[in-house]
Write an enzyme that holds these catalytic residues in place. Structure first.
Site, mmCIF file in Angstrom:
data_model
loop_
_atom_site.group_PDB
_atom_site.id
_atom_site.type_symbol
_atom_site.label_atom_id
_atom_site.label_comp_id
_atom_site.label_asym_id
_atom_site.label_seq_id
_atom_site.Cartn_x
_atom_site.Cartn_y
_atom_site.Cartn_z
ATOM 1 N N HIS A 256 0.826 -1.228 0.000
ATOM 2 C CA HIS A 256 0.000 0.000 0.000
ATOM 3 C C HIS A 256 0.856 1.274 0.000
ATOM 4 C CE1 HIS A 256 -3.698 -2.251 1.115
ATOM 5 N NE2 HIS A 256 -2.924 -2.938 1.913
HETATM 6 O O1 RIB Z 1 -4.371 -0.114 5.292
HETATM 7 C C1 RIB Z 1 -3.031 -0.153 4.888
HETATM 8 C C2 RIB Z 1 -2.195 0.753 5.736
HETATM 9 O O2 RIB Z 1 -2.250 0.327 7.090
HETATM 10 C C3 RIB Z 1 -0.704 0.719 5.366
HETATM 11 O O3 RIB Z 1 -0.123 1.956 5.662
HETATM 12 C C4 RIB Z 1 -0.164 -0.356 6.264
HETATM 13 O O4 RIB Z 1 1.227 -0.170 6.541
HETATM 14 C C5 RIB Z 1 -0.963 -0.103 7.512
HETATM 15 O O5 RIB Z 1 -0.339 0.949 8.232
#
Ligand code: RIB
Ligand code: CA
Length: 334
Positions: free
Chosen positions: A250
């Site tokens: 992500h």
């Molecule tokens: O939902 C994904 C996010 O939440 C990303 O930043 C992952 O590292 C968690 O922090």
């Protein structure tokens, strides 16, 4: 090509395996000067995420310092730490898949994350870009402390939210669910500061496949092997929970977009109103994104909802692994 000064980047993060990919990429990209890394509780408690940031700074021999930030969400700062809200073992027991890396406490500053963010924005008004890869608690605290100064941040690139989906609940994404109040406070300065939201809609389009991780292990050298080792637990959770053979990195999306926005088409970027629900219960942390723009809500964000996953990965491979990216382009089917 005329001389381009390096862009001044603060990475605010809760490493976190996907944070690690993002942090390494930002540190290796020649157009960025990562002036500091601030940590925030999220994926794991503050002690783990700070240690993990130090491990990554050491791995890259980066000359920036790490600044410890909020140990809990804004509304929980004065309560005993509730670790049931973190991401459990999704990123491994320690947040980095248990890989063994040394860390040097001399890279940990005594200055707090919030004080560092404010001091840096004051020193470099309208130049600092914040890569916000975790809950937005540090950013919100900085806004509460110096609201006018924080309007001099150039850009906030935030991984969080989702137009049409959630992950930690059906409608809420982890970062904004973990600290919804801080997310709402952050978007309150969105008319003065460009805030780009990279939600789950776009991040899920760019997931790394088993082939991608195989290539990283085979051709990425020591760094590639570290990436491969750290991602195992994280990838296990994607198979078990989402039946995905790979993993969604992500936090890498805002970093790659900030480097090369052509991974998305202009029509995939909506200048619109974003609001984060702070209501308790079912809709807590949901992002309400006004893509239809029929209500004249004040526009406070640029929401990126699509990206070309192949181009995204090729930009990553080029920056992090250099020439072997040619092998990736030629032989690896994502
Ligand atoms: O939902 C994904 C996010 O939440 C990303 O930043 C992952 O590292 C968690 O922090
Ligand atoms: Ca993160």
């Amino acid at each position: 090509m005329s001389y381009q000064p390096k862009r001044k980047i603060i990475i605010d993060t809760d490493p976190g395996v996907d944070d690690a990919f993002a942090i390494v990429t930002a540190l290796k990209y020649q157009g960025f000067e990562v002036v500091g890394i601030t940590t925030v509780a999220g994926n794991k408690g503050l002690d783990y995420v700070t240690k993990n940031a130090l491990k990554l700074v050491g791995l890259l021999n980066a000359d920036c310092m790490v600044y410890q930030g909020a140990h809990a969400a804004l509304k929980d700062l004065d309560k005993p730490v509730d670790q049931s809200k973190d991401a459990g073992n999704t990123h491994g027991f320690d947040g980095l898949g248990g890989i063994k890396l040394p860390y040097d406490l001399s890279r940990l500053s005594e200055q707090s994350a919030v004080d560092y963010i404010l001091a840096t924005v004051e020193q470099y008004p309208n130049e600092v870009e914040i890569m916000a890869l975790g809950p937005l608690t540090n950013i919100a605290l900085a806004i509460q402390t110096e609201p006018e100064l924080m309007k001099k941040v150039k850009t906030i690139w935030s991984m969080g939210g989702g137009v049409y989906r959630g992950n930690v609940t059906p409608v809420a994404e982890f970062n904004y669910w973990f600290d919804a109040e801080s997310a709402q406070i952050t978007y309150s300065i969105g008319q003065d500061v460009d805030i780009y939201m990279f939600g789950l809609d776009v991040t899920y389009q760019t997931y790394f496949t088993a082939n991608d991780f195989f290539f990283i292990k085979q051709e990425g050298g020591e760094l590639g092997r570290h990436f491969y080792d750290m991602v195992q637990d994280y990838a296990d959770s994607y198979w078990k929970n989402r039946r995905i053979t790979g993993a969604v990195i992500h936090d890498l999306v805002p970093v790659i977009y900030a480097i090369d926005p052509t991974i998305s088409n202009p029509e995939d970027v909506y200048h619109c109103a974003v609001s984060v629900s702070c209501e308790p219960g079912l809709v807590h942390g949901q992002t309400v994104v006004d893509l239809v723009d029929r209500h004249n809500y004040l526009k406070n964000s640029y929401v990126v909802i699509n990206a070309d996953d192949r181009k995204f990965k090729e930009v990553f491979m080029e920056i992090v692994f250099g020439e072997v990216a040619d092998l990736y382009k030629k032989y690896v089917v994502s």
